[in-house]
Scaffold this motif. Structure first.
Motif, PDB file in Angstrom:
ATOM      1  N   SER A  55     -38.645 -18.709   5.148  1.00  0.00           N
ATOM      2  CA  SER A  55     -38.651 -18.659   6.616  1.00  0.00           C
ATOM      3  C   SER A  55     -38.152 -17.319   7.141  1.00  0.00           C
ATOM      4  O   SER A  55     -37.775 -16.432   6.379  1.00  0.00           O
ATOM      5  N   ALA A  56     -38.126 -17.226   8.453  1.00  0.00           N
ATOM      6  CA  ALA A  56     -37.622 -16.025   9.102  1.00  0.00           C
ATOM      7  C   ALA A  56     -36.100 -15.991   9.032  1.00  0.00           C
ATOM      8  O   ALA A  56     -35.469 -17.030   8.836  1.00  0.00           O
ATOM      9  N   PRO A  57     -35.494 -14.822   9.192  1.00  0.00           N
ATOM     10  CA  PRO A  57     -34.033 -14.733   9.169  1.00  0.00           C
ATOM     11  C   PRO A  57     -33.434 -15.670  10.209  1.00  0.00           C
ATOM     12  O   PRO A  57     -33.908 -15.723  11.338  1.00  0.00           O
ATOM     13  N   GLY A  58     -32.437 -16.390   9.815  1.00  0.00           N
ATOM     14  CA  GLY A  58     -31.724 -17.221  10.765  1.00  0.00           C
ATOM     15  C   GLY A  58     -32.289 -18.622  10.903  1.00  0.00           C
ATOM     16  O   GLY A  58     -31.602 -19.517  11.352  1.00  0.00           O
ATOM     17  N   SER A  59     -33.536 -18.835  10.498  1.00  0.00           N
ATOM     18  CA  SER A  59     -34.062 -20.199  10.616  1.00  0.00           C
ATOM     19  C   SER A  59     -33.950 -20.890   9.262  1.00  0.00           C
ATOM     20  O   SER A  59     -33.940 -20.231   8.229  1.00  0.00           O
ATOM     21  N   PRO A  60     -33.853 -22.203   9.287  1.00  0.00           N
ATOM     22  CA  PRO A  60     -33.726 -22.922   8.019  1.00  0.00           C
ATOM     23  C   PRO A  60     -34.999 -22.769   7.198  1.00  0.00           C
ATOM     24  O   PRO A  60     -36.091 -22.692   7.749  1.00  0.00           O
ATOM     25  N   GLY A  61     -34.856 -22.694   5.921  1.00  0.00           N
ATOM     26  CA  GLY A  61     -36.038 -22.540   5.072  1.00  0.00           C
ATOM     27  C   GLY A  61     -35.694 -22.950   3.665  1.00  0.00           C
ATOM     28  O   GLY A  61     -34.640 -23.529   3.413  1.00  0.00           O
ATOM     29  N   GLU A  62     -36.556 -22.649   2.735  1.00  0.00           N
ATOM     30  CA  GLU A  62     -36.317 -23.057   1.360  1.00  0.00           C
ATOM     31  C   GLU A  62     -36.452 -21.871   0.423  1.00  0.00           C
ATOM     32  O   GLU A  62     -37.029 -20.855   0.772  1.00  0.00           O
ATOM     33  N   TRP A  63     -35.933 -22.097  -0.796  1.00  0.00           N
ATOM     34  CA  TRP A  63     -36.086 -21.074  -1.827  1.00  0.00           C
ATOM     35  C   TRP A  63     -37.514 -21.083  -2.326  1.00  0.00           C
ATOM     36  O   TRP A  63     -38.141 -22.121  -2.413  1.00  0.00           O
ATOM     37  N   THR A  64     -38.011 -19.883  -2.666  1.00  0.00           N
ATOM     38  CA  THR A  64     -39.395 -19.829  -3.120  1.00  0.00           C
ATOM     39  C   THR A  64     -39.642 -18.551  -3.927  1.00  0.00           C
ATOM     40  O   THR A  64     -38.931 -17.558  -3.775  1.00  0.00           O
ATOM     41  N   LEU A  65     -40.656 -18.594  -4.759  1.00  0.00           N
ATOM     42  CA  LEU A  65     -41.100 -17.379  -5.443  1.00  0.00           C
ATOM     43  C   LEU A  65     -42.439 -16.916  -4.892  1.00  0.00           C
ATOM     44  O   LEU A  65     -43.016 -15.937  -5.345  1.00  0.00           O
ATOM     45  N   GLN A  66     -42.898 -17.655  -3.878  1.00  0.00           N
ATOM     46  CA  GLN A  66     -44.226 -17.408  -3.348  1.00  0.00           C
ATOM     47  C   GLN A  66     -44.394 -15.969  -2.849  1.00  0.00           C
ATOM     48  O   GLN A  66     -45.443 -15.356  -2.995  1.00  0.00           O
ATOM     49  N   ASN A  67     -43.306 -15.421  -2.272  1.00  0.00           N
ATOM     50  CA  ASN A  67     -43.420 -14.062  -1.723  1.00  0.00           C
ATOM     51  C   ASN A  67     -43.788 -13.055  -2.788  1.00  0.00           C
ATOM     52  O   ASN A  67     -44.585 -12.148  -2.543  1.00  0.00           O
ATOM     53  N   TYR A  68     -43.207 -13.221  -3.987  1.00  0.00           N
ATOM     54  CA  TYR A  68     -43.533 -12.287  -5.059  1.00  0.00           C
ATOM     55  C   TYR A  68     -44.942 -12.532  -5.564  1.00  0.00           C
ATOM     56  O   TYR A  68     -45.665 -11.594  -5.899  1.00  0.00           O
ATOM     57  N   ALA A  69     -45.331 -13.818  -5.585  1.00  0.00           N
ATOM     58  CA  ALA A  69     -46.706 -14.125  -5.988  1.00  0.00           C
ATOM     59  C   ALA A  69     -47.673 -13.472  -5.006  1.00  0.00           C
ATOM     60  O   ALA A  69     -48.704 -12.920  -5.400  1.00  0.00           O
ATOM     61  N   ASN A  70     -47.300 -13.485  -3.726  1.00  0.00           N
ATOM     62  CA  ASN A  70     -48.186 -12.916  -2.709  1.00  0.00           C
ATOM     63  C   ASN A  70     -48.329 -11.406  -2.830  1.00  0.00           C
ATOM     64  O   ASN A  70     -49.267 -10.830  -2.284  1.00  0.00           O
ATOM     65  N   LEU A  71     -47.371 -10.777  -3.527  1.00  0.00           N
ATOM     66  CA  LEU A  71     -47.502  -9.333  -3.726  1.00  0.00           C
ATOM     67  C   LEU A  71     -48.790  -9.006  -4.462  1.00  0.00           C
ATOM     68  O   LEU A  71     -49.353  -7.932  -4.298  1.00  0.00           O
ATOM     69  N   ALA A  72     -49.234  -9.977  -5.291  1.00  0.00           N
ATOM     70  CA  ALA A  72     -50.436  -9.717  -6.080  1.00  0.00           C
ATOM     71  C   ALA A  72     -51.702 -10.038  -5.312  1.00  0.00           C
ATOM     72  O   ALA A  72     -52.802  -9.856  -5.827  1.00  0.00           O
ATOM     73  N   SER A  73     -51.555 -10.508  -4.064  1.00  0.00           N
ATOM     74  CA  SER A  73     -52.758 -10.854  -3.297  1.00  0.00           C
ATOM     75  C   SER A  73     -53.542  -9.596  -2.950  1.00  0.00           C
ATOM     76  O   SER A  73     -52.998  -8.491  -2.915  1.00  0.00           O
ATOM     77  N   GLY A  74     -54.822  -9.809  -2.695  1.00  0.00           N
ATOM     78  CA  GLY A  74     -55.714  -8.673  -2.486  1.00  0.00           C
ATOM     79  C   GLY A  74     -55.225  -7.706  -1.433  1.00  0.00           C
ATOM     80  O   GLY A  74     -55.213  -6.493  -1.649  1.00  0.00           O
ATOM     81  N   GLY A  75     -54.786  -8.234  -0.298  1.00  0.00           N
ATOM     82  CA  GLY A  75     -54.362  -7.361   0.802  1.00  0.00           C
ATOM     83  C   GLY A  75     -53.249  -6.426   0.384  1.00  0.00           C
ATOM     84  O   GLY A  75     -53.304  -5.215   0.618  1.00  0.00           O
TER      85      GLY A  75
END
Ligand code: ATP
Ligand code: MG
Lengths: 574, 358
Positions: A55-75
């Motif tokens: 999530s965004a800073p300050g809002s509740p969210g969860e732990w994830t590795l998705q952001n690093y996985a998204n680094l490999a996305s085409g864009g």
């Protein structure tokens, strides 16, 4: 005299029974260390934390590795490639032009040496976003160049569009060439002249001497300068944002910005991108240090070169065209364009159609928000730089001179910001202050914190560079004369290194004045600084106002350069 | 061939570093430029090399006019075909020994195969054949100097120029290199100009020595000429240790007197007037303990009674400062004497050089 009056070397200083001066120094050390740790590690760890959150800073969210996985996305992968090739191509062109400039100015009988050096100095301090704005006004599809070559002359094949990757490269080159010039000039001037003279005596023509002796001897300096320009190019924000975003050419820094500012917002991916970008710059910095260390072997001697300048002869016109042509494109033309745009009521490419007005300047004076941004800038640059220099001075003194326990860590943490691009630092602070129970978010203090952190290595390096040259025995002589450590530092070290403190202050003042990247994610309406105001006006397509503010900002920058130029010789007594 | 310099001048702004000097150097001749710091030696050499533009006069290398600023002629250094050795060696750090030495050949377009053999030859001559593949940072100072030497001789230069090539070497190495440089130059049989401020180097290596002062030549001559027949107080002082005794006489035909009135016999009578300076080398004076005995010596030497003021033991000889003839005379002797001892000095008249007064 009592034995206690002569302090022991550093390791023993930790023992009990130390004097007041030792205690004061110790307290200062702890204070410095804590400040640097907070400044550097808080945003970095917040960034790492953020890169694992959904999530965004300050809002509740969860732990994830998705952001690093998204680094490999085409864009993102495309962006990485764009960033790398723009960095490499810009650096290569900058090196060629900057080295050629330095060679023409310092190795030939080029006539306008001091004028050219001064102009390149001005170009160096000319803010990149101002150059970019001016060239957008010139080279945008509806800009001046197209109006002339297309509408006026009918040469449609010459129509240009600055909003492209090549546009980014072009403006980056104009902006970074002075940096290359300044970094290779020293080695060129300081090179032992006899290397080149020996080649002349051996029968080599001047061009051959340059190719086979001068340039190879400069190889390490040139390589180091290349890497530095590469770093500056891939971490820069203003040029790719102004030119690349409209043209949909993304570099990592601008993609990070877009992810934070425009939907779909993804702060987690932004953090991951920021870390990836920092990894690239960090690796490049490591390479640059290796190159510099390897190159420290030879070639530079103290004695000034006596080597006879190469006669330009019938190539004089080419040298003049090259040097003044560059200054025209990088400095004069942008300034003229901004002046022109700033006095127009509505933008038009044809000066004979223009309706001229001074209302933009009047607006600066009358608008409360613009005046406040001037005031903020004064506070940030004038006062913020004092903090920066003080902290840099402490870091340099403790890591180079006192070397108490842990000084290596201090040294390491101090140089970390070198590897963190401005916008990444801004994002880190954004993450951090969303959690810290400090009422800092949206204050001018957070801007100052960002700037001081970002430029701390520059201050430390500038002061430390002179400090290492001060012979240890100067301080030791003060100790044996009965001065304690603190006193010796204040009475001996401080006056001797005062020129470098002056330069560090000037460096930071100028850097803070022009900085956009680390503030762009942090500013609020109340904490705008001039650079951000200009940026904002330009984004709102208010070219006139942005230009007028740019003109004023440029005048302030060049005015301070003149003042510093006058003051500096007084500081060069040692 | 050779070098011919006539009325050469070099001005830096208003400073005249070299002031209308002229000299000729024959083919195969080895000539030193000697003089105190700042007298214009390096400037002269650099004007010959073309590394500095002369502001007046002419320079010829062989038959070719290479510098004549009045006719707007200044041949650039790379066309003068010279070999030059620099004080700082100037061995390029980014090239191997082989590449350094091969550079003059490759820039002149010599084929790789031929260049290679010539480089090998040059390296063998200076005794560096095994180090051809090394980089300069892996060489000692003396070895770097040999590389510079090999580089200077390899391109079949028409003249060899040296600017204090040995001053960065230690004393022992320096003496060995002197002989080596001389041997090489003899082998090539070309003119050489050697700048130094070390008088021993100049005297021991040169066919002729040019002594300079304040941008002018004060004397040109063989080493023996300069040492035994200096033309001025400056030269006498510069090329070796010497004592000056101020002489006077009552009329232009009378005998010369020392400051204390003792008459002194001289072989030369060249100097006119009533005032003059006698220059005496320390090794030309014989020191004996005791007062002068009996009448004048059979050999006709001048005899003075003196008192030892100072004694400095240097190993081979002891240097004495002796109060005699109304002044202090510097001399060498192998006998051991204490300060305060009375001695007799004998000086043959033909070893006393008569110079113009100050
Ligand atoms: N580039 C220059 N600009 C101004 N004056 C110069 C320059 N180069 C040399 N000089 C002056 O010219 C004079 C002669 O210098 P030169 O280097 O020829 O002396 P030198 O005899 O080689 O002395 P040294 O034995 O110290 O090397 C000196 O007074 C020096 O100060
Ligand atoms: Mg010299």
């Amino acid at each position: 005299m009592q034995g206690a009056a002569v302090p022991m070397p550093a390791p023993a200083a930790a023992r009990a029974g130390k004097g007041l001066s030792e205690r004061v120094l110790n307290a200062l050390y702890i204070l410095t260390f804590a400040t640097v740790l907070l400044l550097v590690l808080v945003p970095l760890s917040a960034l790492i934390y953020g890169s694992f959150r959904t999530s965004a800073p300050g809002s509740p969210g969860e732990w994830t590795l998705q952001n690093y996985a998204n680094l490999a996305s085409g864009g993102v992968v495309t962006t990485v490639w764009t960033t790398l090739w723009i960095g490499l191509v810009s650096a290569a062109i900058c090196i060629v032009i900057g080295t050629a400039l330095a060679l023409v100015i310092h190795r030939t009988d080029f006539r306008h040496k001091s004028l050219m050096t001064a102009l390149i100095g001005l170009a160096f301090y000319f803010p990149s976003f101002i150059v970019a704005m001016a060239w957008i006004i010139l080279g945008a599809p509806g800009g001046i160049i197209n109006a002339i070559v297309g509408d006026l002359l009918g040469l449609d094949f010459l129509r240009t569009d600055i909003y492209s990757a090549l546009g980014i490269v072009y403006v980056t080159v104009l902006h970074q060439v002075p940096f290359v010039y300044l970094t290779v000039r020293g080695p060129i001037i300081g090179m032992d002249a006899t290397y080149e003279e020996a080649a002349l005596a051996a029968g080599a023509r001047p061009a051959t001497v340059i190719r086979r002796v001068t340039l190879p001897l400069l190889a390490y300096s040139i390589a180091s300068s290349f890497i530095l320009v590469f770093i500056l190019t891939i971490e820069q924000f203003a040029i790719p944002a102004l030119i690349g975003i409209p043209g949909q050419v993304n570099m990592l820094a601008t993609q990070l910005y877009l992810l934070c500012r425009f939907s779909p917002v993804d702060y987690g991916l932004a953090a991951a991108i920021g870390l990836a970008l920092s990894a690239i710059t960090g690796a490049a910095i490591w390479a640059q240090r290796r190159v510099t260390r390897a190159g420290r072997l030879t070639t530079i001697t103290g004695k000034a070169g006596r080597v006879k300048p190469i006669p330009l002869g019938r190539w004089k016109w080419a040298a003049n065209l090259f040097c003044f042509g560059f200054i025209f494109l990088a400095l004069l033309l942008p300034m003229l364009i901004l002046l022109y745009t700033s006095v127009l009521r509505w933008f038009t490419a044809n000066p004979f159609n223009g309706m001229y007005t001074l209302r933009n300047y009047a607006f600066i004076w009358e608008s409360g928000s613009t005046l406040r941004s001037f005031w903020n800038t004064l506070l940030v640059s004038g006062v913020g730089a004092v903090f920066g220099v003080l902290l840099g001075l402490m870091c340099a003194y403790f890591t180079l001179r006192v070397r108490p326990k842990g000084h290596r860590w201090l040294d390491f943490v101090t140089v970390l910001p070198f590897g963190v691009p401005g916008i990444v630092l801004g994002l880190g602070l954004l993450w951090a202050y969303a959690f810290l129970p400090l009422p800092l978010y949206g204050t001018i203090a957070v801007i100052i914190i960002a700037f001081v952190t970002r430029f701390l290595p520059y201050a430390t390096e500038t002061v430390g560079g002179q400090m290492v040259q001060v012979d240890r025995s100067l301080e030791e002589a003060a100790w044996v004369s009965g001065a304690n450590r603190l006193r010796a530092a204040l009475r001996i070290m401080l006056p001797i290194i005062s020129p470098s403190i002056q330069s560090a202050y000037f460096l930071l003042f100028m850097a803070f004045f022009r900085e956009i990247s680390s503030a762009i994610l942090l500013y609020s309406a109340n904490t705008q600084v001039i650079s951000i105001s200009i940026w904002a006006f330009f984004e709102q397509a208010n070219w006139g106002l942005a230009s007028a503010l740019s003109v004023v900002a440029t005048l302030i920058i060049f005015g301070s350069l003149v003042v510093i130029g006058r003051l500096a010789p007084a500081g060069r007594r040692f | 061939m050779g070098i011919s310099v006539s009325r050469l001048s070099k001005a830096y702004g208003t400073v005249l570093a070299v002031n209308e000097i002229s000299f000729e150097i024959g083919d195969g001749e080895f000539v030193s430029l000697l003089g105190p710091s700042g007298c214009g030696k390096t400037t002269t050499l650099r004007c010959i090399a073309g590394l500095e533009d002369a502001t007046g006069g002419e320079i010829r290398i062989g038959e070719r006019l290479v510098s004549a600023p009045a006719q707007n002629l200044l041949v650039p250094a790379h066309e003068r075909q010279i070999g030059m050795v620099f004080q700082s060696y100037a061995v390029w750090p980014h090239m191997t020994v082989r590449d350094n030495v091969g550079f003059p050949l490759s820039v002149r377009g010599m084929g790789a195969a031929q260049a290679r053999t010539e480089v090998e030859d040059a390296l063998r001559v200076v005794g560096l054949a095994e180090l051809a593949g090394r980089h300069p940072s892996q060489l000692s100072g003396g070895q770097q100097q040999r590389v510079a030497l090999a580089r200077a001789i390899v391109g079949s230069p028409r003249v060899l120029l040296f600017d204090e090539p040995l001053s960065n070497l230690d004393a022992k190495l320096r003496e060995g290199m002197r002989g080596e440089i001389r041997r090489l130059q003899r082998r090539l049989g070309i003119a050489a100009v050697y700048v130094t401020h070390d008088r021993e180097e100049a005297l021991s290596m040169s066919d002729r020595v040019i002594v300079m002062d304040h941008g002018r030549i004060v004397q040109i001559g063989t080493p023996q000429d300069l040492y035994r027949r200096p033309a001025s107080r400056f030269v006498a002082d510069f090329v070796g240790k010497v004592t000056f005794v101020a002489l006077h006489r009552d009329d232009a035909a009378g005998p010369w007197l020392c400051p204390d009135g003792t008459p002194i016999a001289l072989a030369s009578t060249a100097q006119g007037g009533t005032r003059a300076l006698a220059a005496i080398r320390p090794e030309d004076i014989r020191v004996q303990p005791g007062e002068p005995a009996g009448d004048a010596a059979a050999d006709g030497a001048n005899r003075f009674a003196g008192t030892i003021a100072e004694a400095h033991y240097t190993g081979p000889v002891t240097e004495y400062l002796i109060e005699a003839a109304g002044g202090v005379i510097r001399t060498h002797a192998q006998i051991d004497l204490e300060p305060g001892a009375r001695v007799t000095l004998s000086i043959p008249p033909d070893r006393i050089v008569l110079l113009p007064p100050d």
